[in-house]
Design an enzyme around this catalytic site. Sequence first.
Site, short mmCIF file in Angstrom:
data_model
loop_
_atom_site.label_atom_id
_atom_site.label_comp_id
_atom_site.label_asym_id
_atom_site.label_seq_id
_atom_site.Cartn_x
_atom_site.Cartn_y
_atom_site.Cartn_z
N ASP A 119 -61.23 -62.62 3.11
CA ASP A 119 -60.97 -61.97 4.40
C ASP A 119 -61.47 -62.95 5.46
O ASP A 119 -62.60 -62.85 5.93
CB ASP A 119 -61.73 -60.64 4.45
N ASP A 190 -63.01 -55.09 -6.94
CA ASP A 190 -63.86 -55.41 -5.79
C ASP A 190 -64.99 -56.33 -6.24
O ASP A 190 -65.37 -56.31 -7.41
CB ASP A 190 -64.42 -54.12 -5.17
N ASP A 192 -68.12 -56.23 -5.68
CA ASP A 192 -69.48 -55.69 -5.84
C ASP A 192 -69.64 -54.71 -7.02
O ASP A 192 -70.75 -54.29 -7.32
CB ASP A 192 -69.94 -54.99 -4.54
N GLU A 277 -55.79 -45.88 -2.28
CA GLU A 277 -55.28 -46.02 -3.65
C GLU A 277 -53.94 -45.30 -3.78
O GLU A 277 -52.99 -45.83 -4.37
CB GLU A 277 -56.29 -45.45 -4.66
C1 UGA Z 1 -64.40 -48.22 -1.91
C2 UGA Z 1 -63.39 -48.61 -2.95
O1 UGA Z 1 -64.07 -48.90 -4.15
C3 UGA Z 1 -62.65 -49.86 -2.46
O2 UGA Z 1 -61.78 -50.32 -3.47
C4 UGA Z 1 -61.89 -49.50 -1.24
O3 UGA Z 1 -61.25 -50.65 -0.72
C5 UGA Z 1 -62.86 -48.98 -0.19
O4 UGA Z 1 -63.68 -47.93 -0.69
C6 UGA Z 1 -62.05 -48.46 0.98
O5 UGA Z 1 -61.91 -47.26 1.14
O6 UGA Z 1 -61.47 -49.31 1.69
P1 UGA Z 1 -66.51 -49.66 -0.97
O7 UGA Z 1 -67.64 -49.99 -1.85
O8 UGA Z 1 -66.73 -48.62 0.07
O9 UGA Z 1 -65.27 -49.33 -1.85
O10 UGA Z 1 -65.91 -50.97 -0.25
P2 UGA Z 1 -66.42 -52.46 -0.30
O11 UGA Z 1 -66.94 -52.79 -1.64
O12 UGA Z 1 -67.31 -52.69 0.88
O13 UGA Z 1 -65.06 -53.27 -0.04
C7 UGA Z 1 -64.04 -53.32 -1.01
C8 UGA Z 1 -63.58 -54.77 -1.19
O14 UGA Z 1 -63.09 -55.28 0.04
C9 UGA Z 1 -64.69 -55.70 -1.64
O15 UGA Z 1 -64.22 -56.59 -2.61
C10 UGA Z 1 -65.08 -56.41 -0.36
O16 UGA Z 1 -65.56 -57.73 -0.60
C11 UGA Z 1 -63.78 -56.44 0.39
N1 UGA Z 1 -63.97 -56.44 1.87
C12 UGA Z 1 -64.84 -55.57 2.45
C13 UGA Z 1 -63.26 -57.34 2.65
O17 UGA Z 1 -62.49 -58.15 2.12
N2 UGA Z 1 -63.47 -57.32 4.00
C14 UGA Z 1 -64.32 -56.48 4.61
O18 UGA Z 1 -64.45 -56.52 5.86
C15 UGA Z 1 -65.02 -55.57 3.81
MN MN Z 2 -67.81 -51.64 -3.09
#
Ligand code: UGA
Ligand code: MN
Length: 331
Positions: A119, A190, A192, A277
Amino acid sequence: MATRMKLKLKTVFVLYFMVSLMGLIYALMQLGQRCDCTEHDMPKDRTISRLRGEVHRLQEQMKKAEMTKSPQKQPVKAPQPTIFVITPTYARFVQKAELTRLSQTFMHVPQLHWILVEDSPHKTPLVTDFLAKSGLTYTHLHIATPKDRKLQEGDPSWLKPRGAEQRNEGLQWLRDDGRDQQAAVVYFADDDNTYSLQLFEEMRGTQRVSVWPVGLVGGMRYERPVVEGGKVVRFHTGWRPSRPFPMDMAGFAVSLKLVLANQDACFDGNAPMGFLESSFLQGLVTMDELEPKADNCTKVLVWHTRTEKPKMKREEALQAQGLGSDTAVEV
Ligand code: UGA
Ligand code: MN
């Protein structure tokens, strides 16, 4: 006269000597010859021919064994489907730690192709170097989330979907790459979460869309599809079970064939909370078609873990005094 007598005697003596010598030679030759003793050799011959028979029998047995063994030795195995893992990632203090953990899991998965999508408006040196040293098969992409869709400092994490544009960029790469003939699977991992190795073997056989439980998600111990008679009939979730697919991103995989047959299927970056999703899946399958994995969705093989944001109070205090950590050290 006397000399003639002497000569005769000498001749007689020589003749006598020659005859005796020949006799002696003949006798000696007779001694060295094989006697006709067929009777004595009979048991020896029989043993030899029995052993020859045995050798022949063993040779035949070995030939037979080789013939039956050869299909096992070089089995004509169909190559196992590749798993394309699409991972959105963004720069923050824990990024390298997350990518290290993830890549070291992927190292243990055969036939995995990692599509890592930053990103970011450009590929960063940290991720570029990291991938080059990873030893994995990978594709490095990038696309920045538009400002109006990006979470701002202080926003609650649920406010806007994350990783939508990056996952779509990964899907576009798969569609452009002309891999239409290949039996392969697409999974959105993802950076994390925590993934067990067994999860990848569960999803490898995906025909259309396979599903399984996700641990520690949605404020619950786990969320999962509920399976009856081998079919998904509903979803165990604590929030809005009426959503078309009330599942976390980590809980499903899609066959590449299905992705390619539905060129428009993608993630809606404007989807309301919890509908990201569904925005991708609803055009692809019905609940009835879902393929339950992980023992009919009774095993948790992936966890929606989240990493605490590190506090930098002391670092900032030291920086203010010009004593901060060396910025040349990559963390
Ligand atoms: C949950 C879901 O597990 C995610 O698959 C979903 O995208 C997200 O909610 C959502 O509703 O958008 P969550 O733990 O809240 O996940 O989200 P993050 O782990 O913070 O982000 C998901 C992925 O997007 C990660 O691989 C993270 O690295 C990436 N990400 C996050 C970006 O590429 N840009 C950002 O600004 C934030
Ligand atoms: Mn996450």
